[in-house]
Design an enzyme around this catalytic site. Structure first.
Site, PDB file in Angstrom:
ATOM      1  N   ARG A   1      42.445  43.560  -6.994  1.00 18.87           N
ATOM      2  CA  ARG A   1      41.395  44.107  -7.856  1.00 18.87           C
ATOM      3  C   ARG A   1      42.022  45.196  -8.709  1.00 18.87           C
ATOM      4  NH1 ARG A   1      38.873  47.301  -2.685  1.00 18.87           N
ATOM      5  NH2 ARG A   1      40.110  49.183  -2.939  1.00 18.87           N
TER       6      ARG A   1
ATOM      7  N   ARG B   1       0.801  -1.230   0.000  1.00 19.92           N
ATOM      8  CA  ARG B   1       0.000   0.000   0.000  1.00 19.92           C
ATOM      9  C   ARG B   1       0.833   1.281   0.000  1.00 19.92           C
ATOM     10  NH1 ARG B   1      -4.144   0.607   4.313  1.00 19.92           N
ATOM     11  NH2 ARG B   1      -3.378  -1.191   5.475  1.00 19.92           N
TER      12      ARG B   1
ATOM     13  N   GLU C   1      -7.408 -13.888  15.159  1.00 18.57           N
ATOM     14  CA  GLU C   1      -7.227 -12.921  14.088  1.00 18.57           C
ATOM     15  C   GLU C   1      -8.589 -12.422  13.628  1.00 18.57           C
ATOM     16  OE1 GLU C   1      -4.174 -11.531  12.775  1.00 18.57           O
ATOM     17  OE2 GLU C   1      -4.030 -12.233  14.817  1.00 18.57           O
TER      18      GLU C   1
HETATM   19  C1  UD1 Z   1      -0.542  -8.883  12.880  1.00 15.34           C
HETATM   20  C2  UD1 Z   1      -1.088  -9.794  13.981  1.00 15.34           C
HETATM   21  C3  UD1 Z   1      -2.360  -9.180  14.558  1.00 15.34           C
HETATM   22  C4  UD1 Z   1      -2.076  -7.775  15.058  1.00 15.34           C
HETATM   23  C5  UD1 Z   1      -1.464  -6.941  13.954  1.00 15.34           C
HETATM   24  C6  UD1 Z   1      -1.022  -5.609  14.508  1.00 15.34           C
HETATM   25  C7  UD1 Z   1      -0.446 -12.028  13.318  1.00 15.34           C
HETATM   26  C8  UD1 Z   1      -0.906 -13.290  12.719  1.00 15.34           C
HETATM   27  N1  UD1 Z   1      -1.359 -11.079  13.415  1.00 15.34           N
HETATM   28  O1  UD1 Z   1      -1.517  -8.900  11.861  1.00 15.34           O
HETATM   29  O2  UD1 Z   1      -2.863  -9.990  15.608  1.00 15.34           O
HETATM   30  O3  UD1 Z   1      -3.277  -7.197  15.525  1.00 15.34           O
HETATM   31  O4  UD1 Z   1      -0.309  -7.583  13.408  1.00 15.34           O
HETATM   32  O5  UD1 Z   1      -0.617  -4.795  13.451  1.00 15.34           O
HETATM   33  O6  UD1 Z   1       0.678 -11.933  13.717  1.00 15.34           O
HETATM   34  N2  UD1 Z   1       5.893  -9.923   8.466  1.00 15.34           N
HETATM   35  C9  UD1 Z   1       7.046 -10.529   8.072  1.00 15.34           C
HETATM   36  N3  UD1 Z   1       6.978 -11.751   7.443  1.00 15.34           N
HETATM   37  C10 UD1 Z   1       5.794 -12.362   7.216  1.00 15.34           C
HETATM   38  C11 UD1 Z   1       4.609 -11.722   7.626  1.00 15.34           C
HETATM   39  C12 UD1 Z   1       4.694 -10.503   8.252  1.00 15.34           C
HETATM   40  O7  UD1 Z   1       8.148  -9.999   8.268  1.00 15.34           O
HETATM   41  O8  UD1 Z   1       5.819 -13.465   6.648  1.00 15.34           O
HETATM   42  C13 UD1 Z   1       5.977  -8.611   9.126  1.00 15.34           C
HETATM   43  C14 UD1 Z   1       5.360  -7.540   8.234  1.00 15.34           C
HETATM   44  O9  UD1 Z   1       6.365  -6.907   7.480  1.00 15.34           O
HETATM   45  C15 UD1 Z   1       4.729  -6.602   9.229  1.00 15.34           C
HETATM   46  C16 UD1 Z   1       4.435  -7.471  10.435  1.00 15.34           C
HETATM   47  O10 UD1 Z   1       5.201  -8.638  10.292  1.00 15.34           O
HETATM   48  O11 UD1 Z   1       5.621  -5.612   9.655  1.00 15.34           O
HETATM   49  C17 UD1 Z   1       2.964  -7.773  10.610  1.00 15.34           C
HETATM   50  O12 UD1 Z   1       2.530  -8.521   9.501  1.00 15.34           O
HETATM   51  P1  UD1 Z   1       1.111  -8.324   8.882  1.00 15.34           P
HETATM   52  O13 UD1 Z   1       0.955  -9.268   7.789  1.00 15.34           O
HETATM   53  O14 UD1 Z   1       0.861  -6.888   8.622  1.00 15.34           O
HETATM   54  O15 UD1 Z   1       0.186  -8.805  10.100  1.00 15.34           O
HETATM   55  P2  UD1 Z   1      -1.257  -8.323  10.375  1.00 15.34           P
HETATM   56  O16 UD1 Z   1      -2.187  -9.026   9.470  1.00 15.34           O
HETATM   57  O17 UD1 Z   1      -1.307  -6.856  10.438  1.00 15.34           O
END
Ligand code: UD1
Ligand code: CA
Length: 450
Positions: free
Chosen positions: A423, A16, A155
Site C-alpha cells: 500500500r 395444469r 374409475e
Molecule cells: C389414475 C388412476 C386412478 C387413481 C389416480 C390416482 C388409472 C386409469 N387411474 O387416474 O384410479 O385414483 O391415478 O392419482 O390408472 N401417465 C403416463 N402415461 C399415460 C397416462 C398417464 O405416464 O399414458 C402417468 C401420468 O404422467 C401420471 C400418472 O400416470 O403421473 C397418472 O395418470 P393420470 O392420467 O393422472 O391418471 P388419473 O386419471 O389421475
C-alpha cells in the site's frame, strides 16, 4: 428375497402446471419430484429402475440418470393411458424375474413403510394395489373390496352412484410379479369413457384368472399427487415440515423450525443448532456441534464439528470447513478449504482458496480470484494474519506464520514468516486540514453571494 423392478410413470404433460418444464421436473426440496419418487422406490433396494417418459422425455431421462445412473428409459410416444404406459416397460423387463412395482413421477411422498407393507402383502396375494381413505374421493378410482380381496377398480368417470359412494381410493401404485403384470396389461382394452388403457383394469383381469388381488392402505398424505403450482407449494410445505421434524428427531435444535428450509439431501449432525431464517440448498452436510446462525444460506458445503457460520453468511459450492472454523457476518465462501480453527469473521469473500489452520482473515478481505477470463487460486498457510481490507490477487500464496498489512494489495507470493505491505506510505501534513476547510468555506460563501 425376490428381486424388484421399479416402473415409474412420468410421461404426462402436466397441463395444469402451465409450464415449459415437464411436470415431474418441478422441484420439491431442491430435487425434481421425479427424484423423490425414485428415492421412495429405492427403499425397496430395486435391481432395475425403468422410467416411462413422454412429454419432455430427454430432460426427464437426464434427470433420472443424473440421480441414479442405472435408470433405464422406456419412451411412451403417445399417452394412451396408465396401462399403456406400463406396457412400454415390458420390452426392457422381458427377461426380468421378480416383482414389478409401479410408481408415479408426480407422487413423491410414498414412505418406505408403505412400500414394505405392499411387499409383505405380496407374500400372500398375487397383485397388491395401494389404496387410501380419501377425504374427497371424487377424482379417484374406487377400490371395490370383498373382505380382504380387491374385486375391481372403477374409475371416477365410470362409477355408478353406489360405487361413487366408496371412499377407499386407488393411489395407482401396484405390485405384482413382473411377468404376470405384463401379461395382464396386454389384455387391457380401452372401451371406457376416456378411451384410455386403464392400468386399473388389471384388478378385474387378475380376478378373472383366479389370481388373488388385494389393496393395502396408506395415509392419504403419502399418495399426494401434484398437478398444479398450488399443489406444488403444498407439497413443498409438507416436505419442509417432515424435514424439520426429521432434523429434530436427529438431535438438531431448530430455534424457529418454520423459518428453516431444507433440501432433500441436507444432513445435519446431532447437537447442532440452527438459528432462525436459514436456508439449506442442495448438497450440504453439517457435522455435530455446529451452530448455523440466523439468515445464513448454505449450498454444496461441508461444515465440520464445532464450527460456527453466520449470521448472514453464505457458503457456496465447494466450501469445506474443517473443525472449529468461524465464519462470521457478511462472509461468502466458495470452492475453498478452510482448515481447523481458522477465522473469517467479517465482510469477506473467500473464493478458490485454501486457508491454513488457525489463520485469521481480517475484515474486508477479498480473494481476487477472477481476472475476467479465468479463475485463480489463493493459498494461505497456517497461523497467518491477513490484515483488514487485504486484496489477494490470485494466483498468489502466503506462507505459514506470515502477515499482510491492512489495506494491502498482495500480487506477489509472501514467504513464510514475512510481513507483506502493499500500500502507499502514509503522508501527514500538519495544519493542512484546517487550511483546506477555510478555503472550501470561502468558496461556498462566494458562490452564495455572501
Ligand atoms: C389414475 C388412476 C386412478 C387413481 C389416480 C390416482 C388409472 C386409469 N387411474 O387416474 O384410479 O385414483 O391415478 O392419482 O390408472 N401417465 C403416463 N402415461 C399415460 C397416462 C398417464 O405416464 O399414458 C402417468 C401420468 O404422467 C401420471 C400418472 O400416470 O403421473 C397418472 O395418470 P393420470 O392420467 O393422472 O391418471 P388419473 O386419471 O389421475
Ligand atoms: Ca392423476
Amino acid at each position: 428375497m425376490t428381486d424388484t423392478a421399479l416402473i415409474i410413470l412420468a410421461a404426462g404433460q402436466g397441463t395444469r402446471m402451465n409450464s415449459d418444464l415437464p411436470k415431474v421436473l418441478h422441484e420439491i426440496g431442491n430435487a425434481p419430484m421425479l427424484v423423490h419418487a425414485i428415492k421412495a422406490g429405492q427403499s425397496l433396494d430395486p435391481e432395475r429402475i425403468v422410467v416411462v417418459t413422454g412429454h419432455g422425455g430427454e430432460a426427464v431421462a437426464a434427470a433420472a440418470r443424473d440421480w441414479d445412473d442405472r435408470a433405464e428409459i422406456a419412451v411412451q410416444t403417445e399417452q394412451l393411458g396408465t396401462g399403456h404406459a406400463v406396457a412400454q416397460a415390458g420390452p426392457l423387463l422381458k427377461s426380468f424375474d421378480g416383482d414389478a412395482v409401479v410408481l408415479y413421477g408426480d407422487t413423491p411422498f410414498l414412505s418406505a413403510e408403505t412400500l414394505e407393507a405392499m411387499r409383505d402383502a405380496r407374500e400372500r396375494f398375487d397383485v397388491v394395489f395401494l389404496g387410501f381413505e380419501a377425504a374427497d374421493p371424487a377424482p379417484y378410482g374406487r377400490l371395490v373390496m370383498d373382505g380382504p380381496l380387491l374385486s375391481r377398480i372403477v374409475e371416477a368417470k365410470d362409477a355408478t352412484p353406489e360405487e361413487a359412494a366408496i371412499t377407499f381410493s386407488n393411489s395407482g401404485v401396484v405390485a405384482a410379479d413382473a411377468g404376470i403384470l405384463f401379461s395382464l396389461v396386454s389384455e387391457i382394452g380401452n372401451a371406457n369413457s376416456k378411451g384410455e388403457y386403464y392400468l386399473t383394469d388389471i384388478a378385474a383381469l387378475a380376478n378373472a384368472r383366479g389370481l388373488t388381488v388385494t389393496a393395502v392402505a396408506c395415509p392419504e398424505a403419502e399418495t399426494l399427487g401434484i398437478n398444479s403450482r398450488d399443489q406444488l407449494a403444498a407439497a413443498e410445505a409438507a416436505f419442509q415440515a417432515r424435514a424439520r421434524a426429521a432434523a429434530q428427531d436427529d438431535g438438531v435444535t431448530l430455534i424457529a423450525p418454520e423459518t428453516v428450509f431444507f433440501s432433500h439431501d441436507t444432513a445435519i449432525g446431532r447437537d447442532s443448532v440452527v438459528e432462525p431464517n436459514v436456508v439449506f440448498g442442495p448438497e450440504v452436510t453439517v457435522e455435530s456441534g455446529v451452530r448455523i446462525r440466523a439468515f445464513s444460506h448454505l449450498e454444496g458445503a461441508h461444515v465440520s464439528r464445532g464450527s460456527t457460520v453466520g449470521p448472514f453468511a453464505r457458503l457456496r459450492p465447494g466450501a469445506e470447513l474443517a473443525e472449529d472454523v468461524h465464519i462470521g457476518n457478511f462472509v461468502e465462501v466458495k470452492n475453498a478449504i478452510i482448515d481447523r480453527g481458522a477465522k473469517v469473521n467479517h465482510l469477506t469473500y473467500i473464493g478458490d482458496a485454501d486457508i491454513g489452520e488457525a489463520t485469521n482473515i481480517g475484515a474486508g478481505t477479498i480473494t481476487c480470484n477472477y481476472d475476467g477470463v479465468m479463475k485463480h487460486r489463493t493459498r494461505i498457510g497456517a497461523r497467518v494474519f491477513i490484515g483488514s481490507d487485504t486484496m489477494l490477487v490470485a494466483p498468489v500464496s502466503v506462507g505459514d506464520d506470515a502477515m499482510t498489512a491492512s489495506g494491502s494489495v498482495i500480487t506477489e507470493d509472501v514467504e513464510p514468516g514475512a510481513l507483506a505491505l502493499g500500500r502507499a506510505r502514509q503522508v501527514t501534513k500538519p495544519g493542512m486540514a484546517r487550511k483546506l476547510m477555510e478555503v472550501l468555506r470561502a468558496k461556498k460563501a462566494k458562490l452564495q453571494g455572501k
